[in-house]
Design an enzyme around this catalytic site. Sequence first.
Site, PDB file in Angstrom:
ATOM      1  N   GLU A 109      -7.955   2.808   9.429  1.00 52.44           N
ATOM      2  CA  GLU A 109      -6.650   2.202   9.730  1.00 52.44           C
ATOM      3  C   GLU A 109      -5.961   1.903   8.411  1.00 52.44           C
ATOM      4  O   GLU A 109      -6.624   1.742   7.395  1.00 52.44           O
ATOM      5  CB  GLU A 109      -6.841   0.864  10.464  1.00 52.44           C
ATOM      6  CG  GLU A 109      -7.489   0.974  11.810  1.00 52.44           C
ATOM      7  CD  GLU A 109      -7.864  -0.413  12.368  1.00 52.44           C
ATOM      8  OE1 GLU A 109      -7.382  -1.437  11.849  1.00 52.44           O
ATOM      9  OE2 GLU A 109      -8.656  -0.431  13.317  1.00 52.44           O
ATOM     10  N   LYS A 111      -4.385  -0.358   5.632  1.00 52.81           N
ATOM     11  CA  LYS A 111      -4.566  -1.752   5.239  1.00 52.81           C
ATOM     12  C   LYS A 111      -3.178  -2.296   4.899  1.00 52.81           C
ATOM     13  O   LYS A 111      -2.617  -2.010   3.832  1.00 52.81           O
ATOM     14  CB  LYS A 111      -5.512  -1.859   4.048  1.00 52.81           C
ATOM     15  CG  LYS A 111      -5.838  -3.301   3.709  1.00 52.81           C
ATOM     16  CD  LYS A 111      -6.983  -3.361   2.703  1.00 52.81           C
ATOM     17  CE  LYS A 111      -7.468  -4.773   2.486  1.00 52.81           C
ATOM     18  NZ  LYS A 111      -6.455  -5.725   2.090  1.00 52.81           N
ATOM     19  N   ASP A 113      -0.357  -4.684   3.714  1.00 59.73           N
ATOM     20  CA  ASP A 113      -0.369  -5.682   2.650  1.00 59.73           C
ATOM     21  C   ASP A 113       0.484  -6.889   3.039  1.00 59.73           C
ATOM     22  O   ASP A 113       1.662  -6.965   2.727  1.00 59.73           O
ATOM     23  CB  ASP A 113       0.150  -5.048   1.350  1.00 59.73           C
ATOM     24  CG  ASP A 113      -0.272  -5.848   0.141  1.00 59.73           C
ATOM     25  OD1 ASP A 113      -1.060  -6.806   0.311  1.00 59.73           O
ATOM     26  OD2 ASP A 113       0.175  -5.522  -0.967  1.00 59.73           O
ATOM     27  N   TYR A 218      -4.448  -5.859  14.894  1.00 57.50           N
ATOM     28  CA  TYR A 218      -5.518  -4.874  14.775  1.00 57.50           C
ATOM     29  C   TYR A 218      -6.883  -5.355  15.276  1.00 57.50           C
ATOM     30  O   TYR A 218      -7.821  -4.590  15.305  1.00 57.50           O
ATOM     31  CB  TYR A 218      -5.649  -4.352  13.342  1.00 57.50           C
ATOM     32  CG  TYR A 218      -5.606  -5.430  12.268  1.00 57.50           C
ATOM     33  CD1 TYR A 218      -6.641  -6.340  12.123  1.00 57.50           C
ATOM     34  CD2 TYR A 218      -4.521  -5.526  11.404  1.00 57.50           C
ATOM     35  CE1 TYR A 218      -6.594  -7.323  11.159  1.00 57.50           C
ATOM     36  CE2 TYR A 218      -4.459  -6.517  10.429  1.00 57.50           C
ATOM     37  CZ  TYR A 218      -5.498  -7.409  10.308  1.00 57.50           C
ATOM     38  OH  TYR A 218      -5.451  -8.394   9.363  1.00 57.50           O
ATOM     39  N   LYS A 305      -9.521   0.590  -1.450  1.00 62.14           N
ATOM     40  CA  LYS A 305      -8.290   0.135  -2.115  1.00 62.14           C
ATOM     41  C   LYS A 305      -7.646   1.277  -2.884  1.00 62.14           C
ATOM     42  O   LYS A 305      -8.315   1.972  -3.647  1.00 62.14           O
ATOM     43  CB  LYS A 305      -8.621  -0.994  -3.101  1.00 62.14           C
ATOM     44  CG  LYS A 305      -8.926  -2.315  -2.437  1.00 62.14           C
ATOM     45  CD  LYS A 305      -7.659  -2.911  -1.850  1.00 62.14           C
ATOM     46  CE  LYS A 305      -7.765  -4.382  -1.567  1.00 62.14           C
ATOM     47  NZ  LYS A 305      -7.608  -5.280  -2.648  1.00 62.14           N
ATOM     48  N   CYS A 398      20.719 -12.977 -33.755  1.00 62.12           N
ATOM     49  CA  CYS A 398      21.273 -12.480 -32.490  1.00 62.12           C
ATOM     50  C   CYS A 398      21.827 -11.069 -32.682  1.00 62.12           C
ATOM     51  O   CYS A 398      22.599 -10.827 -33.620  1.00 62.12           O
ATOM     52  CB  CYS A 398      22.371 -13.422 -32.008  1.00 62.12           C
ATOM     53  SG  CYS A 398      23.257 -12.767 -30.583  1.00 62.12           S
ATOM     54  N   CYS A 401      25.932 -11.542 -32.229  1.00 62.08           N
ATOM     55  CA  CYS A 401      26.792 -12.325 -33.127  1.00 62.08           C
ATOM     56  C   CYS A 401      26.158 -12.590 -34.490  1.00 62.08           C
ATOM     57  O   CYS A 401      26.824 -13.072 -35.397  1.00 62.08           O
ATOM     58  CB  CYS A 401      27.177 -13.646 -32.472  1.00 62.08           C
ATOM     59  SG  CYS A 401      25.804 -14.809 -32.368  1.00 62.08           S
ATOM     60  N   CYS A 416      19.875 -17.542 -28.604  1.00 60.67           N
ATOM     61  CA  CYS A 416      21.035 -17.584 -29.474  1.00 60.67           C
ATOM     62  C   CYS A 416      21.792 -18.834 -29.053  1.00 60.67           C
ATOM     63  O   CYS A 416      22.175 -18.966 -27.890  1.00 60.67           O
ATOM     64  CB  CYS A 416      21.917 -16.356 -29.274  1.00 60.67           C
ATOM     65  SG  CYS A 416      23.482 -16.526 -30.149  1.00 60.67           S
ATOM     66  N   CYS A 421      29.051 -16.937 -29.044  1.00 65.91           N
ATOM     67  CA  CYS A 421      28.460 -15.598 -29.086  1.00 65.91           C
ATOM     68  C   CYS A 421      29.040 -14.738 -27.965  1.00 65.91           C
ATOM     69  O   CYS A 421      28.922 -15.086 -26.784  1.00 65.91           O
ATOM     70  CB  CYS A 421      26.943 -15.680 -28.930  1.00 65.91           C
ATOM     71  SG  CYS A 421      26.183 -14.067 -28.702  1.00 65.91           S
TER      72      CYS A 421
HETATM   73  S1  IVH Z   1      -9.736  -5.965   9.833  1.00 65.70           S
HETATM   74  C1  IVH Z   1     -13.509  -8.809   9.157  1.00 65.70           C
HETATM   75  N1  IVH Z   1      -7.763  -4.272   9.651  1.00 65.70           N
HETATM   76  O1  IVH Z   1      -7.108  -7.163   4.853  1.00 65.70           O
HETATM   77  C2  IVH Z   1     -12.169  -8.598   8.615  1.00 65.70           C
HETATM   78  N2  IVH Z   1      -7.802  -6.121   8.164  1.00 65.70           N
HETATM   79  O2  IVH Z   1      -9.087  -7.732   2.730  1.00 65.70           O
HETATM   80  C3  IVH Z   1     -11.328  -7.937   9.622  1.00 65.70           C
HETATM   81  N3  IVH Z   1      -5.876  -6.224   6.672  1.00 65.70           N
HETATM   82  O3  IVH Z   1      -8.134 -10.356   5.884  1.00 65.70           O
HETATM   83  C4  IVH Z   1     -10.086  -7.466   9.056  1.00 65.70           C
HETATM   84  N4  IVH Z   1      -4.875  -4.426   7.426  1.00 65.70           N
HETATM   85  O4  IVH Z   1      -5.666  -9.669   6.252  1.00 65.70           O
HETATM   86  C5  IVH Z   1      -8.327  -5.394   9.158  1.00 65.70           C
HETATM   87  N5  IVH Z   1      -6.043  -2.719   9.645  1.00 65.70           N
HETATM   88  C6  IVH Z   1      -6.597  -3.826   9.160  1.00 65.70           C
HETATM   89  C7  IVH Z   1      -5.999  -4.566   8.122  1.00 65.70           C
HETATM   90  C8  IVH Z   1      -6.642  -5.706   7.642  1.00 65.70           C
HETATM   91  C9  IVH Z   1      -4.792  -5.417   6.565  1.00 65.70           C
HETATM   92  C10 IVH Z   1      -6.112  -7.407   5.819  1.00 65.70           C
HETATM   93  C11 IVH Z   1      -6.577  -8.644   6.558  1.00 65.70           C
HETATM   94  C12 IVH Z   1      -7.909  -8.979   5.968  1.00 65.70           C
HETATM   95  C13 IVH Z   1      -7.803  -8.354   4.615  1.00 65.70           C
HETATM   96  C14 IVH Z   1      -9.175  -8.100   4.050  1.00 65.70           C
END
Ligand code: IVH
Length: 661
Positions: A109, A111, A113, A218, A305, A398, A401, A416, A421
């Site tokens: 899935e 991640k 942010d 999720y 990551k 500066c 000036c 400055c 100026c």
């Molecule tokens: S599952 C047991 N799914 O990433 C932890 N987390 O670094 C279950 N996050 O605290 C988390 N997208 O805030 C999960 N598709 C995703 C996510 C996700 C972003 C975040 C979430 C979590 C952090 C962990």
Amino acid sequence: MDIKQRIDELKRIINEANHDYHTLDNPKISDYEYDRLLSELNKLEEQYPEYKTSDSPTNKIGGAVLDAFEKVQHEYKMMSLSNVFNEEELRSFYERIEKEVTGFSVISELKIDGLAVNIKYVDGVFVQASTRGDGITGENITENVRTIKSLPLVLSEKVSITVRGEIFMPHRSFNKLNEKRLENDEPLFANPRNAAAGTIRQLDSKIVSSRGLDLFVYTLVEPDQKITSQEEALKYLQHLGFKVNPHYKTHQTITSLIEQIKIYDGMRRTLPYDIDGVVIKVNEFKYHDRIGETVKFPKWATAYKFEAEKQETELIDITFQIGRTGVVTPVAELKPVFVSGSTISRATLHNEDYIKEKDIRIKDFVWIHKAGEIIPEVLNVNLDKRTNQKPFKMIETCPVCGEKLIRKEGEADHFCVNLDCPGRNINQMVHFASRGAMDIEGLGEKVIYTLHEFGFLNQISDIYNLHKNQDELMTIPGFGEKKVQKLLEAIERSKDMPLDRVLFGLGIKHVGAKVSKMLVKQFETIENLMNATYEDLMAIHEIGEMIALSVVEYFHNEANKRHIEYLRELGLKMAFSKQEVVEHELNNKTVVLTGKLENYSRDQAASILESLGAKMSSSVSSKTDLVIAGSDAGSKLKKARDLGIKVIDENEFMKLVNNET
Ligand code: IVH
């Protein structure tokens, strides 16, 4: 149909429309129809408050204001995820699982942010939302989360469940927010994640409602026996009405998983929200217990990551920029490179210490990235490519000036301090005339530069003497009679701007639009403010040491005092008349401006209204007292008429503000 039935029907239709629009991205009714239904519901709920319930979509606009967030004990611990940073680490994560179980699949899935949220429903109705906190105790953010448009207040089934997801700020909302903050001279959010976090911690849910947060769900906590895998859970969550991110995939092999991660990485730059990696979870729930968890995170999941994007390029030169407060900032002039979606040719180097610490030298090859994916920044120097570059030396005078620069003890910036100026003064004038300050139409950066070049503008007060040179102005290339006429009229009009705008326009360090308003409210006249001591200022709740010192220092300066006196002679407002406000019939009234006005910009009109004590609102509701409709007014005007709210046009508005009614 009785009233209660109609209210229930309206709630159902509107909740469905919200879901179609915000979750499925597939609106089925027009905005107009939507507004009409919502206003009907608003009206009925107002008439029959006994039928107003917490799941009503009218709650989405916010309203609750808290003193603080309550603590919430999580029923199930909110864990975080372990990280892997490359293919090798991913493979060893996978192999560890293979040792524990066979015949499993994994799901990948995005991640997202943002920040994690825990959300509870009872009998299909939204009841509570909380932050992760330390995983055991979080904070109650129910009222704020309620305003998120894609959050279903009622589920498609009457189930009592807990779900988890990520609150995030889409790029569109983020850009809009930062543009507004820039206009108001408020500090910008470095990235959408910080903006989302800052927003969710607002005590006023109306602010949250206006900032366009969104939510992907999720996790289904403690799922029913029927649901046996993450893939099924995601489908079920979607069926219940949640916004589930569509980019997920199940994999039987690590090869397929790695391929998919590359696809996600490639997609990253075109998504309308930030992601910082890919989450990989063992798909079948039955294996989770067997694989187990550490104190901090489950062993059946991990986060891959992404590397923050960085590029190498040549630092051609270091130049210096001077701001309106006189601060001199070194800037890296770079050989243009493409990073995270745009071509970068300049990056801030912040100050002398920053350059020295990283030992950045002209003609070096440097790595650059976008801090928070927004602001270009030099990360470090590629020392392998260093030849005979000389160490950086901060300039001492500066660049505009020639005055000797000052670096105060304990501060990193060089200043400055020459009040004449031109570099500093031009930027001051640009700020003074800008929309958030005196809002002088036609006096933008380009015009100010030109008028400076031709010798007409050297400092703020010159703006109000321009009319004396009307004939000469018309001889400047590109400045016809009409243009000059319009400009002078706009300058004349700006004399009506209230004191807080003048104060903000002066560009006192740390005194933004909000602080200016607060100071004016407290001190009422410029004299009072000039005489205010550090202690007087510190006694104001929202004002801290930095602002207090800056204000005192500014008004201690004789030249600043003379400048202000001169501006008063030229006709600018230096006092705020409370008397006038209290007596004005608009005091405390909620006013909405819609459509285009001929004689005022929206900002001007709004600040005139605010100076009379009116509260400005961007949407029409039953709480609105007055709507001012310019030309091309659309749905707001219609809504006002439907709700029976008083509507006036621009002429009537002008009469009203002049107390001629
Ligand atoms: S599952 C047991 N799914 O990433 C932890 N987390 O670094 C279950 N996050 O605290 C988390 N997208 O805030 C999960 N598709 C995703 C996510 C996700 C972003 C975040 C979430 C979590 C952090 C962990």
